[in-house]
Design an enzyme around this catalytic site. Structure first.
Site, mmCIF file in Angstrom:
data_model
loop_
_atom_site.group_PDB
_atom_site.id
_atom_site.type_symbol
_atom_site.label_atom_id
_atom_site.label_comp_id
_atom_site.label_asym_id
_atom_site.label_seq_id
_atom_site.Cartn_x
_atom_site.Cartn_y
_atom_site.Cartn_z
ATOM 1 N N HIS A 180 0.799 -1.235 0.000
ATOM 2 C CA HIS A 180 0.000 0.000 0.000
ATOM 3 C C HIS A 180 0.823 1.272 0.000
ATOM 4 O O HIS A 180 0.254 2.361 0.076
ATOM 5 C CB HIS A 180 -0.931 0.050 1.212
ATOM 6 C CG HIS A 180 -1.994 -0.987 1.214
ATOM 7 N ND1 HIS A 180 -3.245 -0.784 0.676
ATOM 8 C CD2 HIS A 180 -1.990 -2.249 1.684
ATOM 9 C CE1 HIS A 180 -3.971 -1.869 0.826
ATOM 10 N NE2 HIS A 180 -3.228 -2.780 1.435
ATOM 11 N N LYS A 236 -8.432 13.752 4.743
ATOM 12 C CA LYS A 236 -7.544 12.601 4.695
ATOM 13 C C LYS A 236 -6.580 12.749 5.858
ATOM 14 O O LYS A 236 -6.565 13.787 6.523
ATOM 15 C CB LYS A 236 -6.779 12.551 3.367
ATOM 16 C CG LYS A 236 -6.136 13.887 2.966
ATOM 17 C CD LYS A 236 -5.462 13.827 1.606
ATOM 18 C CE LYS A 236 -6.395 13.979 0.440
ATOM 19 N NZ LYS A 236 -6.512 12.805 -0.406
ATOM 20 N N ARG A 237 -5.788 11.718 6.124
ATOM 21 C CA ARG A 237 -4.783 11.876 7.163
ATOM 22 C C ARG A 237 -3.873 13.067 6.839
ATOM 23 O O ARG A 237 -3.640 13.377 5.678
ATOM 24 C CB ARG A 237 -3.947 10.589 7.283
ATOM 25 C CG ARG A 237 -4.692 9.465 7.966
ATOM 26 C CD ARG A 237 -5.076 9.822 9.379
ATOM 27 N NE ARG A 237 -3.913 9.858 10.232
ATOM 28 C CZ ARG A 237 -3.611 8.929 11.126
ATOM 29 N NH1 ARG A 237 -4.405 7.886 11.321
ATOM 30 N NH2 ARG A 237 -2.523 9.034 11.859
ATOM 31 N N LYS A 244 0.809 14.508 1.287
ATOM 32 C CA LYS A 244 -0.544 14.802 0.795
ATOM 33 C C LYS A 244 -0.720 16.301 0.525
ATOM 34 O O LYS A 244 -1.679 16.718 -0.100
ATOM 35 C CB LYS A 244 -1.586 14.293 1.781
ATOM 36 C CG LYS A 244 -1.577 12.757 1.930
ATOM 37 C CD LYS A 244 -2.592 12.300 2.968
ATOM 38 C CE LYS A 244 -2.505 10.809 3.280
ATOM 39 N NZ LYS A 244 -3.145 9.965 2.241
ATOM 40 N N THR A 301 -8.470 6.571 -1.957
ATOM 41 C CA THR A 301 -9.805 5.990 -2.128
ATOM 42 C C THR A 301 -10.863 7.052 -1.890
ATOM 43 O O THR A 301 -11.958 6.971 -2.445
ATOM 44 C CB THR A 301 -10.026 4.804 -1.163
ATOM 45 O OG1 THR A 301 -9.546 5.178 0.128
ATOM 46 C CG2 THR A 301 -9.284 3.573 -1.639
ATOM 47 N N LYS A 341 -14.604 8.224 -3.912
ATOM 48 C CA LYS A 341 -15.893 8.536 -3.273
ATOM 49 C C LYS A 341 -16.413 9.888 -3.761
ATOM 50 O O LYS A 341 -17.605 10.053 -4.039
ATOM 51 C CB LYS A 341 -15.733 8.540 -1.742
ATOM 52 C CG LYS A 341 -15.318 7.175 -1.179
ATOM 53 C CD LYS A 341 -14.827 7.262 0.269
ATOM 54 C CE LYS A 341 -14.100 5.970 0.648
ATOM 55 N NZ LYS A 341 -13.354 6.099 1.931
#
Ligand code: Z16
Length: 794
Positions: free
Chosen positions: A351, A531-532, A537, A639, A643
């Site tokens: 992952h 998100k985290r 990110k 992911t 969504k």
């Protein structure tokens, strides 16, 4: 009457009343919201039992292969709404509760989130369970029954503070405790003679089962979570001698094992207790798998035909050595047979390629906690090196460290990445050597999400538009959403999509005003990054753009701005300082922006604390713009991005992870692309002073950094962000500076596109139409066909 369950509202009312009376011991006039929730949950659960038993019967009869999904994380969220929906009971329950003067929304809200995971990896496991049930793929999830899931996040003066999460502080109506399903898990001790393990510590793993029901209640699989229990309750001798603390030691030791989820998402914690948790889950699962196999068959050579084990990341990678150990030491097989059988059953999903996430254990720790496994790992490694004549750096054990990624790879029949780009990068970078040695082993299975929870349940307004437009049944055949494309020129359909979005935005505004005391302008672009919190990110890129926007609006408020609401959500690992600084900066910026009368409604910044699955269900349907802005090559898949697309948000994003495939599916002209590609990123890192160069080339970014370093967002502490700004100039490990101008330019295109409402609705329609590929049903079908070799039993 309910079609699927043939259950009238009256019959359900009686069932709920019975649970209220006999299970909860409450008389209706005195029933609390909690009592109602429990009574409804038990009543709904009762209706899962039949399909659950039927699935078990069919699986035994078919003598087929079972899938075992081993994961340290299952980020389930709330269960009641999902179960009601999959059983087709939503309206019936609603009718009953209405008649009792109880709000179904309140009942659903009363349930705590089961937060047994950190982020994407754990939520993926939960989506997979639901899809495996929907597809009638005989499967078990195996995990740990953490007493405390992921911490609760609070903000104190803008800073993240962690509080323990306490979901099991109340009865958990969805589980069945199985005191008889119990295995001994051993640790430490020594090896007698050659290799007879004499452990010095033991605990019991006790099973707690949760049924997971699929769409329309046709099938239910089991999520089996293990709780640790002491093998001896307490030391009576110590107790009698008056040492009450020592007397309780065995119990205390056991309880710590399943006490708490480690809160690091993509970093290796390296702690002994974590290793013990990983082994606890793995050993309990494998003992259970072998027991079930032996209840039906007697020849272990058949194991690979009956058992497919999926290792979710390297966290359960001890499955290789443990399966060999059980087959040899407990069942008398020889080394070669045991290893061949283990390899035939096991598969590994990677992952992340981030180096800090790749698990290693020192041989010293591994040898002390699991001496027999250390011996088996050495043997696997010797044979791996001899058989492949590989370079030293492809060894499992090197520099006194056990490399779990290599171990997992070597002991797996199939190794998969989670998006096309990620799988390519696996083969080119971190796993290139191993891929060269085992060229048929690596394959891709692009992630997906369940459209039942993430569209049908969380977005009833859009779901109705979809059913009205393309007809029923898209929930279990999401590729059918492409039929929407034939309606793109139908103004009524575009309007309906726009109206559903507006409805969801108004609902979110109400929530924000209740919960956060802030009013959101429904005409604004709802721009969401949830998100985290992680440097890769690049929430920082988003904050920098926010600061620029604020400053630009201030200097020309009448310039015809498209209003924005910037929404952030996410937790940082408690020890991740840089991520926590970004949290604080977002909150500081929010404070200034939201209280600036000059910008007023044109810009708001909202960062609700404690982002979790239920908050995602609220935010995603109300989003116009989905921020997927990681440095290319760093996000394995994502992911959340899927969504949002399903819910008609447009993406502003880099060519990273599954963004690449989202853009392909929805069409490049319906996606706001910016930034460097993964290859350009690789080259950019080679340029010394890349950040400084980019900043010197960008007056806008210079201004932004200047405002921060001047203390415009921390007037009471002007030095607060000196470190952050300095790091941006001099290190910038995720190339925020290098992508800034490109991001800004595309954000301006977003403003323009949004100003034409009908045009935007058309773009949203195309995104929804292109999202069918991202159903986790498609992903699971891929695993079944390419990795597990299993078939649906419906
Ligand atoms: C995690 O959530 C992920 C990777 C990882 O090594 C550890 C954790 Cl806890 C995420 C990836 O970051 C994300 O890109 C991916 O979509 C997700 O796993 C599911 O594959």
């Amino acid at each position: 009457m309910n079609a699927m369950n043939d259950l009238s509202a009256e019959a359900l009312r009686i069932r709920i009343t019975q649970h209220l009376t006999y299970t909860l011991g409450k008389d209706k006039p005195h029933a609390s919201l909690y009592d109602w929730r429990m009574a409804v949950s038990y009543s709904v659960r009762d209706l899962i039992i039949e399909p659950w038993f039927a699935a078990t019967r069919k699986t035994y009869e078919a003598q087929g292969k079972r899938v075992y999904y081993l994961s340290l994380e299952f980020l389930i969220g709330r269960i009641l709404g999902d179960a009601m929906m999959n059983l087709g009971l939503f309206e019936t329950v609603q009718d009953v509760l209405e008649g009792e003067g109880v709000s179904l929304a309140d009942v659903i809200e009363d349930e705590p989130d089961a937060a047994l995971g950190n982020g994407g990896l754990g939520r993926l496991a939960a989506c997979f369970l639901e899809s495996m049930s929907t597809l009638a793929c005989p499967a078990y999830g195996y995990g740990i029954r953490y007493e405390h899931g992921l911490f609760r996040q609070l903000f104190e003066s803008g800073r993240q503070v962690e509080h323990p999460e306490d979901w099991l502080n109340q009865p958990h109506p969805w589980e069945f405790e199985r005191p008889e399903a119990r295995y001994t898990i051993s640790f430490k001790g020594h090896l007698d003679g050659q290799s007879v393990w004499q452990p010095s510590e033991t605990v019991y793993a006790r099973a707690y089962d949760m049924p997971v029901v699929g769409w329309q209640g046709k099938w239910a699989n089991t999520l089996r979570l293990w709780g640790a229990h002491p093998t001896e309750l307490f030391d009576l001798e110590q107790f009698n001698s008056g040492d009450h603390t020592a007397a309780a030691a065995p119990e205390a030791l056991a309880r710590t094992l399943s006490r708490v989820l480690y809160p690091e998402d993509t970093t290796d914690s390296g702690k002994e207790l974590r290793l013990k948790q990983e082994y606890f889950l793995t050993s309990a699962a494998l003992q259970d798998i072998l027991r079930r196999f032996l209840s039906e068959y007697d020849d272990f050579a058949q194991l690979p035909d009956k058992v497919a084990i999926q290792m979710n990341d390297t966290h359960p990678a001890l499955a290789g050595p443990e399966l060999i150990r059980l087959l040899m030491d407990e069942h008398g097989l020889d080394w070669n047979a045991a290893k061949r059988i283990a390899l035939g059953c096991l598969n590994y999903t990677n992952h992340t390629l981030l180096p800090e996430a790749l698990e290693t254990w020192s041989t010293w720790l591994m040898g002390r906690v699991l001496p027999r496994h250390m011996q088996i790992i050495e043997q696997i490694d010797q044979e791996h090196r001899a058989a492949t004549k590989c370079a030293a750096d492809l060894a499992i054990v090197k520099h006194d460290q056990v490399h779990m990624g290599t171990l997992a790879f070597v002991m797996a029949s199939h190794v998969n990445g989670v998006s096309a780009l990620h799988t390519d990068l696996m083969k080119e970078t971190v796993f290139s050597g191993l891929h060269g040695l085992y060229p048929a082993r690596v394959l891709n299975q692009t992630n997906g999400v369940t459209p039942r929870r993430w569209l049908r349940l969380s977005n009833p307004a859009l779901s109705k538009v979809l059913t009205d437009t393309i007809g029923a049944g898209w929930e279990s055949d999401l590729a059918r959403l492409s039929e929407l494309n034939t309606f793109e020129d139908d103004r009524a359909v575009r309007d309906a999509i726009g109206a559903a979005k507006r409805h969801n935005k108004l609902a979110l505004s109400n929530w924000a005003s209740d919960r956060l005391g802030i009013t959101l302008n429904p005409d604004a672009v709802f721009d969401v990054q949830i998100k985290r919190m992680h440097e890769y990110k690049r929430q920082l890129l988003n904050v920098f753009e926010t600061i620029h926007r604020w400053s630009a609006i201030r200097s020309n408020p009448e310039a015809g701005w498209t209003p924005r609401v910037k929404i952030f959500g996410g937790k940082a690992a408690p020890g991740y300082f840089a991520a926590k600084e970004i949290i604080r900066l977002i909150n500081d910026v929010a404070n200034v922006v939201n209280n600036d009368p000059v910008v007023g409604d044109l810009l708001k910044v909202v960062y609700p604390a404690n982002y979790n699955v239920s908050m995602a269900e609220r935010l995603i349907p109300a989003t116009d713009l989905s921020e997927q802005i990681s440095t290319a090559g760093k996000e394995a898949s994502g992911t959340g991005n899927m969504k949002f697309t399903m819910n008609g948000a447009l993406t502003i994003g880099t060519l990273d992870g599954a963004n690449v495939e989202i853009r392909e599916q929805v069409g490049a002209e319906n996606f706001f692309l910016f930034g460097m590609t993964a290859a350009e990123v690789r080259d950019r890192y080679l340029i010394e002073g890349h950040a400084r160069t980019a900043i010197l080339d960008s007056p806008t970014l210079q201004d932004v950094l200047q405002m921060i370093v001047e203390g415009r967002f921390s007037p009471e502490d002007t030095d607060r962000y000196n470190g952050l700004v300095d790091a941006t100039w001099n290190h910038d490990p995720f190339l925020v500076a290098s992508d800034f101008d490109s991001y800004l330019a595309v954000q301006a295109e977003v403003d323009l596109a949004f100003a034409d409402e009908d045009h935007w609705n058309r773009l949203a329609l195309r995104n929804i139409a292109g999202s069918g590929y991202f159903s986790s049903d498609r992903t699971i079908k891929g695993y079944m066909a390419d990795i597990w070799d299993t078939r649906s039993l419906l």
